[in-house]
Scaffold this motif. Structure first.
Motif, short mmCIF file in Angstrom:
data_model
loop_
_atom_site.label_atom_id
_atom_site.label_comp_id
_atom_site.label_asym_id
_atom_site.label_seq_id
_atom_site.Cartn_x
_atom_site.Cartn_y
_atom_site.Cartn_z
N GLU A 88 16.49 -10.32 82.39
CA GLU A 88 17.62 -9.80 81.62
C GLU A 88 17.38 -9.93 80.11
N LEU A 89 16.79 -11.06 79.69
CA LEU A 89 16.52 -11.25 78.26
C LEU A 89 15.46 -10.27 77.78
N ARG A 90 14.44 -9.99 78.59
CA ARG A 90 13.42 -9.01 78.22
C ARG A 90 14.05 -7.63 78.04
N HIS A 91 14.88 -7.22 79.04
CA HIS A 91 15.51 -5.91 78.96
C HIS A 91 16.43 -5.80 77.74
N SER A 92 17.24 -6.83 77.51
CA SER A 92 18.14 -6.81 76.36
C SER A 92 17.35 -6.75 75.05
N THR A 93 16.24 -7.48 74.97
CA THR A 93 15.43 -7.48 73.75
C THR A 93 14.83 -6.11 73.49
N ARG A 94 14.33 -5.42 74.55
CA ARG A 94 13.78 -4.07 74.38
C ARG A 94 14.85 -3.10 73.88
N VAL A 95 16.04 -3.19 74.49
CA VAL A 95 17.13 -2.31 74.05
C VAL A 95 17.50 -2.58 72.60
N LEU A 96 17.55 -3.86 72.22
CA LEU A 96 17.91 -4.22 70.86
C LEU A 96 16.86 -3.73 69.87
N CYS A 97 15.57 -3.86 70.25
CA CYS A 97 14.49 -3.39 69.37
C CYS A 97 14.58 -1.88 69.18
N ARG A 98 14.86 -1.16 70.27
CA ARG A 98 14.98 0.28 70.17
C ARG A 98 16.13 0.66 69.24
N MET A 99 17.26 -0.06 69.37
CA MET A 99 18.41 0.25 68.54
C MET A 99 18.11 -0.04 67.06
N LEU A 100 17.44 -1.16 66.78
CA LEU A 100 17.13 -1.51 65.39
C LEU A 100 16.11 -0.54 64.79
N ARG A 101 15.19 -0.03 65.61
CA ARG A 101 14.21 0.91 65.10
C ARG A 101 14.85 2.26 64.81
N GLU A 102 15.82 2.65 65.63
CA GLU A 102 16.50 3.92 65.42
C GLU A 102 17.54 3.83 64.31
N ALA A 103 18.12 2.65 64.09
CA ALA A 103 19.16 2.49 63.05
C ALA A 103 18.83 1.28 62.18
N PRO A 104 17.91 1.41 61.19
CA PRO A 104 17.52 0.28 60.33
C PRO A 104 18.68 -0.32 59.56
N GLN A 105 19.78 0.44 59.35
CA GLN A 105 20.89 -0.10 58.58
C GLN A 105 21.56 -1.27 59.28
N ILE A 106 21.39 -1.39 60.61
CA ILE A 106 21.99 -2.51 61.35
C ILE A 106 21.40 -3.83 60.85
N ALA A 107 20.07 -3.86 60.70
CA ALA A 107 19.42 -5.09 60.22
C ALA A 107 19.89 -5.44 58.82
N ALA A 108 20.03 -4.41 57.96
CA ALA A 108 20.47 -4.67 56.58
C ALA A 108 21.88 -5.24 56.57
N ARG A 109 22.79 -4.69 57.41
CA ARG A 109 24.17 -5.19 57.44
C ARG A 109 24.24 -6.60 58.03
N LEU A 110 23.37 -6.89 59.03
CA LEU A 110 23.31 -8.26 59.56
C LEU A 110 22.87 -9.24 58.48
N ARG A 111 21.89 -8.81 57.67
CA ARG A 111 21.39 -9.68 56.60
C ARG A 111 22.49 -9.93 55.56
N ASP A 112 23.26 -8.88 55.24
CA ASP A 112 24.34 -9.05 54.27
C ASP A 112 25.41 -10.00 54.81
#
Length: 351
Positions: A88-112
């Motif tokens: 489950e952790l592997r699957h969730s991590t892959r999904v999260l990586c795909r989402m962050l690669r498609e929407a880089p602004q998510i990482a920026a907002r998390l950092r803020d």
């Protein structure tokens, strides 16, 4: 070097993609999220739900990965087994990586959001070490894949040589450490023996000091008694010398009176002798003046005779030179005459 092998290029592509995914996932806070309400407003419910699920799986994974003794008091009956949680952790991590690669602004907002709560917004220390190690592994893999067989063999020989040197250095280091420990033990033994000796010497010194104090007191008492005795003896001797001094002073006055007449006679005799000495000195000066005049006259005569002698010597020297020149000329003539006669005799015999 450029990779020419297709498999090598695929390997590097996979490593590069994995490294990029790790960089993306490192931007997600580990085991916790910042302000959920703030994230929901800026990212949306779906993204926050996915992030919360990722954090929950990480927390459960950390719990099941701990040794049994560390979480025995916790109720882990509701936790899934390790294999299920891992999938489950592997699957969730892959999904999260795909989402962050498609929407880089998510990482920026998390950092803020992290910065607003006082965090530095950077990856955790453990994740950063993992990224550094993975980057080093990627670099070494690229170097390994782009190296020829000869270069690889040369590097292996070099590595074996370095390993051999390191092993020898380690053996030398262990031997030196052993010697250092032995030397340290010997040094500690010597220090202990020296400390014992110092303690013994201090005890002896204290005993000597106590004995010295007693001796000093005895010597001071004896010196005081001797000083009193010497003072008494000095007082007695001083009185005796004073009486003797008075007696000698009276005797001196008497001697002065008795010697006054003889002193007058001797003074007159001294004046007479001084007068006679002056007469003798005057006569001596007159005699010396006369002798000096005689010496001056004789020196003048000597100088005249010496000049005459030098003139005669010069004259006779010239005569000798002329005589030797004349004899030399006569000798040359005689030799020439003898040669001429010899030639005549030779000619006569030849005729």
């Amino acid at each position: 070097h450029k990779l020419t092998n297709v498999e090598a290029q695929r390997i590097m592509a996979i490593l590069e993609e994995s490294y990029n995914k790790l960089e993306l996932i490192s931007q997600v806070p580990a085991l916790r999220l910042p302000n959920i309400d703030l994230l929901s407003d800026s990212l949306g419910e779906d993204v926050v739900h996915l992030l919360k699920e990722q954090v929950l799986l990480e927390q459960q994974y950390e719990q099941v990965s701990m040794p049994k003794a560390d979480h025995a008091v916790e109720d882990d009956g509701n936790l899934p087994d390790f294999e299920t949680l891992d999938d489950e952790l592997r699957h969730s991590t892959r999904v999260l990586c795909r989402m962050l690669r498609e929407a880089p602004q998510i990482a920026a907002r998390l950092r803020d959001a992290m910065l607003l709560e006082g965090f530095d917004g950077q990856a955790s220390e453990t994740m950063q070490r993992f990224l550094d190690a993975f980057g080093e592994l990627k670099s070494q893999t690229y170097q390994r894949l782009s190296t020829s067989v000869e270069e690889e063999r040369s590097k292996e020989d070099w590595f074996l040589d370095i390993s051999s040197r390191e092993e020898k250095a380690s053996q030398t280091l262990r031997q030196l450490q052993k010697e250092i420990r032995a030397e340290k033990q010997e040094r500690e033994r010597q220090v202990s023996a020296r400390n014992e000796k110092i303690t013994k010497l201090r005890t002896e010194l204290e005993q000597i000091r106590e004995a010295t104090v007693s001796e000093i007191k005895a010597i001071e008492a004896e010196a005081k008694a001797q000083e009193e005795a010497d003072m008494n003896a000095f007082t007695s001797k001083e009185e005796a010398l004073r009486q003797e001094f008075e007696k000698l002073k009276v005797d001196l006055a008497q001697k002065k009176a008795e010697n006054k007449d003889s002193e007058e006679f001797l003074r007159k005799k001294k004046v007479k002798n001084e007068s006679e000495v002056e007469n003798w000195i005057s006569k001596y000066d007159q005699d010396m003046d006369e002798k000096d005049r005689e010496i001056t006259s004789l020196r003048a005569i000597y100088d005249e005779e010496r000049k005459e002698m030098m003139r005669l010597e010069e004259y006779f020297s010239k005569l000798m030179i002329e005589r030797e020149a004349q004899l030399a000329a006569e000798r040359v003539k005689a030799e020439a005459l003898a040669r001429e006669r010899a030639q005549q005799v030779t000619l006569a015999r030849a005729a």
